[in-house]
Design a protein around this motif. Sequence first.
Motif, PDB file in Angstrom:
ATOM      1  N   LYS A 178     126.551  23.671 135.914  1.00  0.00           N
ATOM      2  CA  LYS A 178     128.066  24.109 135.004  1.00  0.00           C
ATOM      3  C   LYS A 178     127.762  22.937 133.622  1.00  0.00           C
ATOM      4  N   ASN A 179     127.513  21.985 133.668  1.00  0.00           N
ATOM      5  CA  ASN A 179     127.660  21.005 132.577  1.00  0.00           C
ATOM      6  C   ASN A 179     127.020  21.727 131.178  1.00  0.00           C
ATOM      7  N   ASP A 180     125.716  21.998 131.204  1.00  0.00           N
ATOM      8  CA  ASP A 180     125.572  23.082 130.397  1.00  0.00           C
ATOM      9  C   ASP A 180     126.456  23.903 129.387  1.00  0.00           C
ATOM     10  N   LEU A 181     126.929  25.149 130.590  1.00  0.00           N
ATOM     11  CA  LEU A 181     127.224  26.080 130.302  1.00  0.00           C
ATOM     12  C   LEU A 181     129.227  25.462 129.522  1.00  0.00           C
ATOM     13  N   PHE A 182     129.680  24.525 130.365  1.00  0.00           N
ATOM     14  CA  PHE A 182     130.420  23.738 129.053  1.00  0.00           C
ATOM     15  C   PHE A 182     130.728  23.481 128.394  1.00  0.00           C
ATOM     16  N   GLU A 183     129.050  22.802 127.820  1.00  0.00           N
ATOM     17  CA  GLU A 183     129.137  22.395 126.349  1.00  0.00           C
ATOM     18  C   GLU A 183     128.340  23.340 125.661  1.00  0.00           C
ATOM     19  N   ARG A 184     127.793  24.373 126.207  1.00  0.00           N
ATOM     20  CA  ARG A 184     127.162  25.394 125.696  1.00  0.00           C
ATOM     21  C   ARG A 184     128.570  26.185 124.375  1.00  0.00           C
ATOM     22  N   VAL A 185     129.221  26.875 125.890  1.00  0.00           N
ATOM     23  CA  VAL A 185     130.499  27.542 125.480  1.00  0.00           C
ATOM     24  C   VAL A 185     131.667  27.818 125.381  1.00  0.00           C
ATOM     25  N   TRP A 186     132.271  25.982 126.516  1.00  0.00           N
ATOM     26  CA  TRP A 186     133.730  25.412 125.867  1.00  0.00           C
ATOM     27  C   TRP A 186     133.484  24.244 124.715  1.00  0.00           C
ATOM     28  N   GLY A 187     132.840  23.437 124.581  1.00  0.00           N
ATOM     29  CA  GLY A 187     132.861  22.371 123.472  1.00  0.00           C
ATOM     30  C   GLY A 187     134.078  21.561 124.047  1.00  0.00           C
ATOM     31  N   PHE A 188     134.702  21.093 123.092  1.00  0.00           N
ATOM     32  CA  PHE A 188     136.141  20.761 123.063  1.00  0.00           C
ATOM     33  C   PHE A 188     137.330  20.923 122.656  1.00  0.00           C
ATOM     34  N   ASP A 189     137.072  22.227 123.234  1.00  0.00           N
ATOM     35  CA  ASP A 189     137.932  23.178 122.961  1.00  0.00           C
ATOM     36  C   ASP A 189     138.925  23.463 124.233  1.00  0.00           C
ATOM     37  N   SER A 190     137.931  22.464 125.488  1.00  0.00           N
ATOM     38  CA  SER A 190     138.317  22.632 126.774  1.00  0.00           C
ATOM     39  C   SER A 190     139.275  21.963 127.581  1.00  0.00           C
ATOM     40  N   LEU A 191     138.920  22.451 128.821  1.00  0.00           N
ATOM     41  CA  LEU A 191     140.278  20.884 129.453  1.00  0.00           C
ATOM     42  C   LEU A 191     140.017  20.132 130.191  1.00  0.00           C
ATOM     43  N   GLY A 192     138.589  20.050 129.590  1.00  0.00           N
ATOM     44  CA  GLY A 192     137.621  18.206 129.743  1.00  0.00           C
ATOM     45  C   GLY A 192     137.652  18.358 131.433  1.00  0.00           C
ATOM     46  N   ASP A 193     137.308  19.775 132.498  1.00  0.00           N
ATOM     47  CA  ASP A 193     136.640  19.834 133.492  1.00  0.00           C
ATOM     48  C   ASP A 193     135.785  21.005 133.925  1.00  0.00           C
ATOM     49  N   THR A 194     134.315  20.822 134.141  1.00  0.00           N
ATOM     50  CA  THR A 194     133.320  21.352 134.416  1.00  0.00           C
ATOM     51  C   THR A 194     134.078  22.492 135.726  1.00  0.00           C
ATOM     52  N   SER A 195     134.968  22.211 136.835  1.00  0.00           N
ATOM     53  CA  SER A 195     135.786  22.794 137.135  1.00  0.00           C
ATOM     54  C   SER A 195     136.169  24.523 136.552  1.00  0.00           C
ATOM     55  N   THR A 196     136.642  24.416 134.956  1.00  0.00           N
ATOM     56  CA  THR A 196     136.529  25.719 134.301  1.00  0.00           C
ATOM     57  C   THR A 196     135.698  26.950 134.316  1.00  0.00           C
ATOM     58  N   VAL A 197     133.920  26.038 134.740  1.00  0.00           N
ATOM     59  CA  VAL A 197     132.889  26.622 135.127  1.00  0.00           C
ATOM     60  C   VAL A 197     133.234  27.665 136.139  1.00  0.00           C
ATOM     61  N   VAL A 198     133.353  27.240 136.512  1.00  0.00           N
ATOM     62  CA  VAL A 198     133.679  28.143 137.982  1.00  0.00           C
ATOM     63  C   VAL A 198     134.418  28.490 138.181  1.00  0.00           C
ATOM     64  N   VAL A 199     135.462  28.950 137.473  1.00  0.00           N
ATOM     65  CA  VAL A 199     136.056  29.485 137.249  1.00  0.00           C
ATOM     66  C   VAL A 199     136.125  31.235 136.596  1.00  0.00           C
ATOM     67  N   HIS A 200     135.523  31.095 136.150  1.00  0.00           N
ATOM     68  CA  HIS A 200     135.340  31.827 134.818  1.00  0.00           C
ATOM     69  C   HIS A 200     133.490  32.733 135.363  1.00  0.00           C
ATOM     70  N   ILE A 201     133.402  31.910 136.005  1.00  0.00           N
ATOM     71  CA  ILE A 201     131.835  32.250 136.671  1.00  0.00           C
ATOM     72  C   ILE A 201     132.569  33.289 137.988  1.00  0.00           C
ATOM     73  N   LYS A 202     133.550  32.685 138.090  1.00  0.00           N
ATOM     74  CA  LYS A 202     134.398  33.729 140.153  1.00  0.00           C
ATOM     75  C   LYS A 202     135.051  35.152 138.860  1.00  0.00           C
ATOM     76  N   ARG A 203     135.408  34.726 138.036  1.00  0.00           N
ATOM     77  CA  ARG A 203     135.860  36.321 137.324  1.00  0.00           C
ATOM     78  C   ARG A 203     134.537  36.784 136.840  1.00  0.00           C
ATOM     79  N   LEU A 204     134.317  36.798 135.525  1.00  0.00           N
ATOM     80  CA  LEU A 204     132.988  37.322 135.258  1.00  0.00           C
ATOM     81  C   LEU A 204     132.397  37.802 136.624  1.00  0.00           C
TER      82      LEU A 204
END
Length: 230
Positions: A178-204
């Motif tokens: 999750k940290n890898d994906l958070f850093e590679r895809v969201w970077g500094f434009d994120s909400l600051g929480d790797t739970s963002t990744v989990v939500v997007h994985i579910k939607r994909l």
Amino acid sequence: MKEILLVEDDQHIAELQRDYLKLNDMTVTIVSDGVEGLNEGLTGKYDLIILDIMIPSMSGLEICQLLRDKINTPILIVSAKKEDIDKIRALGFGADDYITKPFSPNELVARVKSHLNRFERLTKGTAPELDEILEVNDIQLYIKSHKVFSAGREVIFTTKEFELLKFFMINPNQVFSKNDLFERVWGFDSLGDTSTVVVHIKRLREKIEFNPKQPLMLETIWGSGYRFNN
């Protein structure tokens, strides 16, 4: 000039946001009712939509979910709710960003510009024969025109969903935390929480898997992360 739809029932807040956006060369349509906001959003004429959650007749989250099934226009949620679960729900309904009240009007403008620029880069007109295509399994991703087809059917993706899928398709059969994906895809434009990744994985998975509850392409590697199988 970019056209913004602002769905907000607090007249003072709506006019303040409108004035700051207009100073940055954007035109703003203000709607104070949820149903009217949904109908306006479905016209497809807006470059970005800003939704307050607590509005009459229909919540901003409901509007977001219904719009997202039809359009891939960037959607920003604004709300006084500050809990992580509220942000996660908004992302789950297809929002591209979540801004917590109170916020600086300049922050809103910066977020709006960021999403407009990113969306424009991803969707600027490209002749089909010049577009770059990624193909994995039965998925075709058109990099320049921001289109995705699954089993021959076009599927609507938000900007971040598209970027995440593209990252996986460029890097198949590799495990990313999750940290890898958070850093590679969201970077500094994120909400600051790797739970963002989990939500997007579910939607994909909901959009590309035959059975999202038993995914074959986008697999969870327990204790390690996720792997996109080809």
